[in-house]
Design an enzyme around this catalytic site. Structure first.
Site, PDB file in Angstrom:
ATOM      1  N   GLU A 112       0.873  -1.179   0.000  1.00  0.00           N
ATOM      2  CA  GLU A 112       0.000   0.000   0.000  1.00  0.00           C
ATOM      3  C   GLU A 112       0.905   1.223   0.000  1.00  0.00           C
ATOM      4  OE1 GLU A 112      -3.062  -0.277  -0.516  1.00  0.00           O
ATOM      5  OE2 GLU A 112      -3.270  -2.421  -0.188  1.00  0.00           O
ATOM      6  N   CYS A 126      -1.733   9.356   2.580  1.00  0.00           N
ATOM      7  CA  CYS A 126      -1.360   8.872   1.251  1.00  0.00           C
ATOM      8  C   CYS A 126      -2.426   9.141   0.206  1.00  0.00           C
ATOM      9  CB  CYS A 126      -1.037   7.384   1.302  1.00  0.00           C
ATOM     10  SG  CYS A 126      -2.375   6.378   1.978  1.00  0.00           S
TER      11      CYS A 126
END
Length: 487
Positions: A218, A252
């Site tokens: 991720e 993010c």
């Protein structure tokens, strides 16, 4: 609150070996055991909210509401969902097939992978470590958790609390920096799950490749937000300001830059400035709702971006090193070769690139790495769908930001350089499970099965074809001949 102590390097192989041996005993396989561990994980959060508020505040000055929305509330819900649905998730899944194999009860068994490694990140130090752990525990694995050493106070608290709530025979924490992580990556795991930067993701993947260990990565990237002329500018400005400044931009999936149609940029800046004042007051530095940059290294990285930008700083721009404070900042008329457009910003700085047409923005996005998220602000659904149909990203939201992360029924993950694989909800269970294809044949009916065995004859072949394969009939009852020529 205790200080973070790194795990002795010599202990790391022993810890991994102990967990691998535990898995082979079958301890983690019963669903009742898994549910008890999931209850422990839930209670770890529920019974220590005050301590987690303190630890994350010391690491990031994170406001309690952001902690609840982005971290502790999400983990509690993930654990509850896993407990509720585990029987269904883990049940054998029977599949449809052709006549001969229908008698063999073909099904998929959900088997735990074994011993798995989960490496968390500092910006959401609870969520990004424990959310995948929910899936790993639910799937019946033994788990090694590696918190980020950057968020030291939260890592220390987790290290203290975890053995009180989860069975240390099956779940352990290993702490450390580069040296400890290097040794950890040399160990044999059955899956590695990492959240963080692309550069470290490459190191994780290279280490996993040496032992053919599957990975979930991720990562991040520069997530764009398109803003068209056909939009409620005031609403878009509020949602963009919230999405960018949540966790002080250290997320993010935060909007990394705006692609704005020419003619509305000044009004958009005006409305975003008003939204920032509404959220944080005239002085965001004194607001209890505005956090801080994680450490000096990241502060100086962001300060260099501000000092070298060739765009016009129209909101914010001030900073204070000893407080790790960087103001909510908007930079207008940024060019594509500006330092702010080179890599993921990961901070409260929002550049605006003004374009003549939305297609200009689409072309730019497609020339670069696929982002983890992509946002579109527009009343025109035809335009919004045009953007989504002609770009790639891990996820997408129309007319808001960040909210996809909170919908655990949706897969969360990147594509290409922004990540490999997705998780949340049942998908977390799935990535830590092996789908074991299984058949159950009756030892009788041997005469009927004789058509499968030599000596082969045309009659046997004809029967096998009838029993094994579907017959396809086209509308005109004709068999397609040849291939259509293109070009």
């Amino acid at each position: 609150m205790s200080e973070l102590t790194f795990t002795p390097i010599d202990d790391i192989p022993k810890i991994v070996k102990e967990l691998r041996e535990t898995f082979l005993t079958g301890l983690t396989r019963p669903l009742a055991y898994r549910k008890e561990q999931l209850k422990g994980l839930h209670n770890l959060i529920a019974e220590n909210e005050a301590l987690f508020k303190e630890s994350v505040y010391r690491d990031l000055r994170k406001p309690p509401q952001e902690l609840m929305v982005g971290e502790i509330g999400t983990i509690r819900q993930e654990a509850i969902d896993a407990i509720k649905h585990l029987d269904q998730w883990a049940a054998p899944q029977y599949v449809k097939t052709t006549l001969l194999n229908r008698m063999n009860k073909p099904h998929i068994r959900k088997s735990p992978l074994g011993t798995v490694l989960i490496i968390g990140a500092w910006n959401l130090p609870i969520n990004l470590l424990l959310a995948p752990a929910v899936g790993a525990i639910a799937a019946g694995n033994c788990v090694i958790l590696k918190p980020s050493e950057v968020s030291t106070h939260t890592a220390a608290l987790l290290t203290t609390l975890l053995p009180k709530y989860l069975d240390p025979r099956s779940v352990r924490i290993i702490n450390g920096a580069a040296a400890e992580t290097t040794v950890l990556l040399e160990q044999k795991f059955d899956h590695m799950f990492y959240t963080g930067s692309g550069n470290i993701g490459k190191i994780i993947m290279a280490a996993a490749a040496k032992q053919l260990t599957p990975v979930t990565l991720e990562l991040g990237g520069k997530s764009p937000a398109f803003v068209s002329k056909n939009v409620d500018i005031a609403v878009a400005a509020r949602r963009l300001a919230w999405g960018k400044l949540f966790n002080t931009g250290q997320a993010c999936i935060a909007p990394d830059y705006l692609i704005v149609e020419r003619g509305i940029e000044q009004e958009l800046v005006k409305e975003m400035k008003l939204a920032i004042q509404e959220f944080y007051g005239a002085s965001p530095q004194t607001s209890q709702s505005y956090g801080r940059i994680i450490n000096n290294n990241h502060f100086h990285r962001l300060k260099r971006l501000l000092d070298t930008t060739r765009g016009e700083i129209v909101v914010g721009g001030d900073s204070q090193e000893d407080d790790l404070y960087i103001a909510p900042t908007i930079v207008l008329d940024v060019k594509l070769d500006d330092p702010l457009m080179e890599s993921e910003i990961f901070g409260p700085i929002l550049p605006i690139w003004v374009v003549d047409t939305i297609n200009e923005g689409i072309e730019y996005v497609n020339r670069n790495d696929q982002p983890l998220a992509l946002y579109v602000y527009s009343h025109d659904m035809k335009l919004a769908n045009h953007i989504l149909d002609n770009t790639r990203s891990g996820g997408a939201v129309i007319n808001d930001s960040l909210v996809q992360f909170m919908v655990t029924a949706l897969p969360f993950g990147g594509t290409g350089p922004s990540g490999i694989g997705s998780y949340h909800g049942k998908r977390s269970f799935d990535i830590f499970s092996h789908e074991r294809a299984t058949l159950v044949k009756n030892l009788g009916m041997q005469k009927a099965l004789a058509i499968s065995y030599p000596p082969y004859t045309e009659k046997k072949t004809s029967w096998l074809e009838w029993l094994l394969f579907d017959k396809v009939k086209y509308p005109d009852n004709a068999i397609l001949k040849g291939n259509k020529k293109f070009g």
